[in-house]
Motif scaffolding. Structure first.
Motif, PDB file in Angstrom:
ATOM      1  N   LYS A 107       6.012  -5.466  21.598  1.00  0.00           N
ATOM      2  CA  LYS A 107       5.597  -6.098  22.848  1.00  0.00           C
ATOM      3  C   LYS A 107       4.431  -7.061  22.635  1.00  0.00           C
ATOM      4  CE  LYS A 107       7.377  -2.683  26.087  1.00  0.00           C
ATOM      5  NZ  LYS A 107       7.090  -1.792  27.249  1.00  0.00           N
ATOM      6  N   SER A 108       3.415  -6.635  21.897  1.00  0.00           N
ATOM      7  CA  SER A 108       2.260  -7.513  21.662  1.00  0.00           C
ATOM      8  C   SER A 108       2.469  -8.436  20.471  1.00  0.00           C
ATOM      9  CB  SER A 108       0.994  -6.680  21.432  1.00  0.00           C
ATOM     10  OG  SER A 108       1.034  -6.038  20.169  1.00  0.00           O
ATOM     11  N   GLY A 109       3.350  -8.036  19.535  1.00  0.00           N
ATOM     12  CA  GLY A 109       3.561  -8.814  18.315  1.00  0.00           C
ATOM     13  C   GLY A 109       2.655  -8.415  17.167  1.00  0.00           C
ATOM     14  N   ALA A 110       1.698  -7.525  17.397  1.00  0.00           N
ATOM     15  CA  ALA A 110       0.760  -7.115  16.345  1.00  0.00           C
ATOM     16  C   ALA A 110       1.504  -6.459  15.185  1.00  0.00           C
ATOM     17  CB  ALA A 110      -0.264  -6.148  16.922  1.00  0.00           C
ATOM     18  N   THR A 111       1.185  -6.898  13.967  1.00  0.00           N
ATOM     19  CA  THR A 111       1.907  -6.444  12.785  1.00  0.00           C
ATOM     20  C   THR A 111       0.936  -6.200  11.632  1.00  0.00           C
ATOM     21  OG1 THR A 111       3.809  -7.797  13.450  1.00  0.00           O
ATOM     22  CG2 THR A 111       3.771  -6.999  11.172  1.00  0.00           C
ATOM     23  N   CYS A 112       1.098  -5.053  10.956  1.00  0.00           N
ATOM     24  CA  CYS A 112       0.316  -4.759   9.753  1.00  0.00           C
ATOM     25  C   CYS A 112       1.252  -4.413   8.608  1.00  0.00           C
ATOM     26  CB  CYS A 112      -0.642  -3.592   9.991  1.00  0.00           C
ATOM     27  SG  CYS A 112      -2.010  -3.968  11.123  1.00  0.00           S
ATOM     28  N   TRP A 113       0.853  -4.818   7.400  1.00  0.00           N
ATOM     29  CA  TRP A 113       1.609  -4.518   6.193  1.00  0.00           C
ATOM     30  C   TRP A 113       0.811  -3.572   5.299  1.00  0.00           C
ATOM     31  CZ3 TRP A 113       1.714  -9.467   8.223  1.00  0.00           C
ATOM     32  CH2 TRP A 113       2.981 -10.000   8.498  1.00  0.00           C
TER      33      TRP A 113
ATOM     34  N   SER B  45      -0.361   8.958   3.574  1.00  0.00           N
ATOM     35  CA  SER B  45      -0.617   7.978   4.620  1.00  0.00           C
ATOM     36  C   SER B  45      -1.840   7.134   4.284  1.00  0.00           C
ATOM     37  CB  SER B  45      -0.844   8.674   5.956  1.00  0.00           C
ATOM     38  OG  SER B  45      -1.383   7.762   6.909  1.00  0.00           O
ATOM     39  N   PRO B  46      -1.789   5.822   4.500  1.00  0.00           N
ATOM     40  CA  PRO B  46      -2.969   4.983   4.232  1.00  0.00           C
ATOM     41  C   PRO B  46      -4.131   5.258   5.188  1.00  0.00           C
ATOM     42  CG  PRO B  46      -1.203   3.708   5.245  1.00  0.00           C
ATOM     43  CD  PRO B  46      -0.618   5.029   4.901  1.00  0.00           C
ATOM     44  N   LYS B  47      -3.886   5.947   6.301  1.00  0.00           N
ATOM     45  CA  LYS B  47      -4.999   6.282   7.188  1.00  0.00           C
ATOM     46  C   LYS B  47      -5.805   7.478   6.668  1.00  0.00           C
ATOM     47  CE  LYS B  47      -2.413   9.238  10.449  1.00  0.00           C
ATOM     48  NZ  LYS B  47      -2.975  10.526  10.039  1.00  0.00           N
ATOM     49  N   ASP B  48      -5.221   8.224   5.741  1.00  0.00           N
ATOM     50  CA  ASP B  48      -5.866   9.435   5.241  1.00  0.00           C
ATOM     51  C   ASP B  48      -6.290   9.361   3.782  1.00  0.00           C
ATOM     52  OD1 ASP B  48      -5.451  10.773   7.706  1.00  0.00           O
ATOM     53  OD2 ASP B  48      -3.396  11.253   7.110  1.00  0.00           O
ATOM     54  N   SER B  49      -5.765   8.408   3.045  1.00  0.00           N
ATOM     55  CA  SER B  49      -6.048   8.360   1.610  1.00  0.00           C
ATOM     56  C   SER B  49      -5.991   6.929   1.092  1.00  0.00           C
ATOM     57  CB  SER B  49      -5.038   9.226   0.843  1.00  0.00           C
ATOM     58  OG  SER B  49      -5.255   9.129  -0.559  1.00  0.00           O
TER      59      SER B  49
ATOM     60  N   ALA C 254      -6.086   0.913   8.131  1.00  0.00           N
ATOM     61  CA  ALA C 254      -4.930   1.612   8.698  1.00  0.00           C
ATOM     62  C   ALA C 254      -5.250   2.211  10.056  1.00  0.00           C
ATOM     63  CB  ALA C 254      -4.456   2.700   7.733  1.00  0.00           C
ATOM     64  N   LYS C 255      -6.435   2.779  10.201  1.00  0.00           N
ATOM     65  CA  LYS C 255      -6.800   3.388  11.482  1.00  0.00           C
ATOM     66  C   LYS C 255      -6.921   2.334  12.577  1.00  0.00           C
ATOM     67  CE  LYS C 255      -9.004   7.407   9.375  1.00  0.00           C
ATOM     68  NZ  LYS C 255     -10.281   8.065   8.982  1.00  0.00           N
ATOM     69  N   GLN C 256      -7.444   1.156  12.226  1.00  0.00           N
ATOM     70  CA  GLN C 256      -7.525   0.082  13.209  1.00  0.00           C
ATOM     71  C   GLN C 256      -6.123  -0.466  13.528  1.00  0.00           C
ATOM     72  OE1 GLN C 256     -10.344  -0.579  14.814  1.00  0.00           O
ATOM     73  NE2 GLN C 256     -11.256   1.043  13.582  1.00  0.00           N
ATOM     74  N   CYS C 257      -5.278  -0.561  12.518  1.00  0.00           N
ATOM     75  CA  CYS C 257      -3.905  -1.012  12.746  1.00  0.00           C
ATOM     76  C   CYS C 257      -3.162  -0.039  13.653  1.00  0.00           C
ATOM     77  CB  CYS C 257      -3.160  -1.145  11.414  1.00  0.00           C
ATOM     78  SG  CYS C 257      -3.491  -2.684  10.533  1.00  0.00           S
ATOM     79  N   ASN C 258      -3.403   1.259  13.475  1.00  0.00           N
ATOM     80  CA  ASN C 258      -2.761   2.252  14.337  1.00  0.00           C
ATOM     81  C   ASN C 258      -3.103   2.003  15.806  1.00  0.00           C
ATOM     82  OD1 ASN C 258      -1.709   3.477  12.057  1.00  0.00           O
ATOM     83  ND2 ASN C 258      -3.167   5.179  12.052  1.00  0.00           N
ATOM     84  N   LYS C 259      -4.357   1.640  16.065  1.00  0.00           N
ATOM     85  CA  LYS C 259      -4.777   1.365  17.439  1.00  0.00           C
ATOM     86  C   LYS C 259      -4.128   0.089  17.971  1.00  0.00           C
ATOM     87  CE  LYS C 259      -9.349   3.484  16.779  1.00  0.00           C
ATOM     88  NZ  LYS C 259     -10.819   3.199  16.733  1.00  0.00           N
TER      89      LYS C 259
END
Length: 311
Positions: free
Chosen positions: A117-123, A140-144, A23-28
């Motif tokens: 804009k970039s098209g990057a997508t995470c599920w 949040s999946p970035k925290d738990s 999740a943290k990498q997807c956020n970036k």
């Protein structure tokens, strides 16, 4: 937002890695963050209970097409968690068991995180076999690792999404599947985000899974009735060559797709308002033309193009 394929290769999570890392990498990469939220912040998905003129067997006109539980179950919520100029996050809290009717709990939670804009997508997907129903307050999946810590209901690992949930088998043309079930609410959210239909069908679309980065869509080299659809719609192939190129095409005309017997038949939703006096016979011919190129993309009339990945 500029992201190289090299960077993506280097952070694809293995089964041993946590959803928090993913999740943290997807956020970036997506350029937008997912925080804790409540299902109650979403809009309830309206179910049209009046039977249509074809007197179909299901008790509503816009059933869920997941094939789980009661397809006309009320109480599911769709929400726009956050957005900015470049990206958007949409969540859905689903109810498909009749026991969820009035208990304020949910059967499933899913999130789409997309950079337009970039098209990057995470599920993100809650446990596909949860041990208990899900309360509305979502971690949040970035925290738990857990959607719900009290009941120990986890977020699925990305490797499990690929193997079992298979998000891209339905989300093939672009990140958002606008079936009649959620169409009106979804389009309202996307309009607020200034994300037009043209943006969706012309923009890049990729996911941080190598197997999913080779999506292609069908076009026509020579004159074909199929152009009446592909001139406006992106009809994409996926690794399993199903749903968009098979089931969704049939469903758009209100036809039952026999390869998915547990999915209810729905009202035809394309073309709108019988545009160009298109009869059902002509529409079936269009459908057959498109399916032929899905099945034989190297055919003389067919052209298959990549969904461009920006790097």
């Amino acid at each position: 937002m500029v992201v190289s394929l090299f960077l993506i290769i280097n952070w694809i999570p293995s089964e041993a890695e946590s959803i928090q890392y993913y999740a943290k990498q997807c956020n970036k990469i997506a350029g937008i963050s997912i925080n804790d939220f409540s299902c109650e912040d979403g809009k309830e998905i309206p179910i049209e209970t009046k039977k249509n003129k074809d007197n179909l067997s299901q008790p509503c006109n816009n059933p869920s097409l997941l094939g789980k539980g009661n397809p006309c179950m009320t109480g599911s919520k769709l929400g726009m968690l956050t957005f900015n100029d470049d990206a958007i996050v949409i969540f859905i809290c689903r109810k498909f068991n009749d026991s969820r009717a009035t208990d304020g709990l949910y059967d499933e939670v899913a999130i789409i995180q997309h950079n337009k804009k970039s098209g990057a997508t995470c599920w993100y997907q809650s446990d596909l076999k949860p041990s208990a129903p899900i309360p509305p307050n979502i971690k949040s999946p970035k925290d738990s690792d857990f959607v719900d810590e009290k009941n120990q209901i986890k977020w699925e690992l990305p490797s499990n999404l690929e193997k079992h949930a298979k998000c891209v088998n339905c989300h093939t043309n672009d990140p958002f599947v606008g079936t009649p079930y959620i169409k009106n609410i979804l389009e309202d959210f996307l309009r607020k985000n200034k994300y037009t239909y043209e943006d969706r069908i012309q923009g890049a679309y990729w996911s941080p899974y190598l197997e999913w980065n080779n999506l292609k869509h069908v076009e026509f080299l020579k004159e074909s009735s199929g152009k009446q659809c592909t001139s406006c719609h992106r009809i994409a192939l996926n690794p399993a060559n199903e749903n968009t190129c098979q089931r969704f095409l049939s469903e758009s005309l209100g036809l039952k797709d026999e390869t998915h017997p547990n999915i209810p038949r729905i009202n035809a939703f394309m073309p709108p308002h019988n545009r160009d006096n298109l009869t059902i016979e002509k529409a079936k011919k269009i459908l057959a033309d498109i399916k032929s190129c899905c099945q034989e993309p190297d055919g003389e009339r067919c052209k298959v193009s990549e969904l461009n990945q920006k790097d």
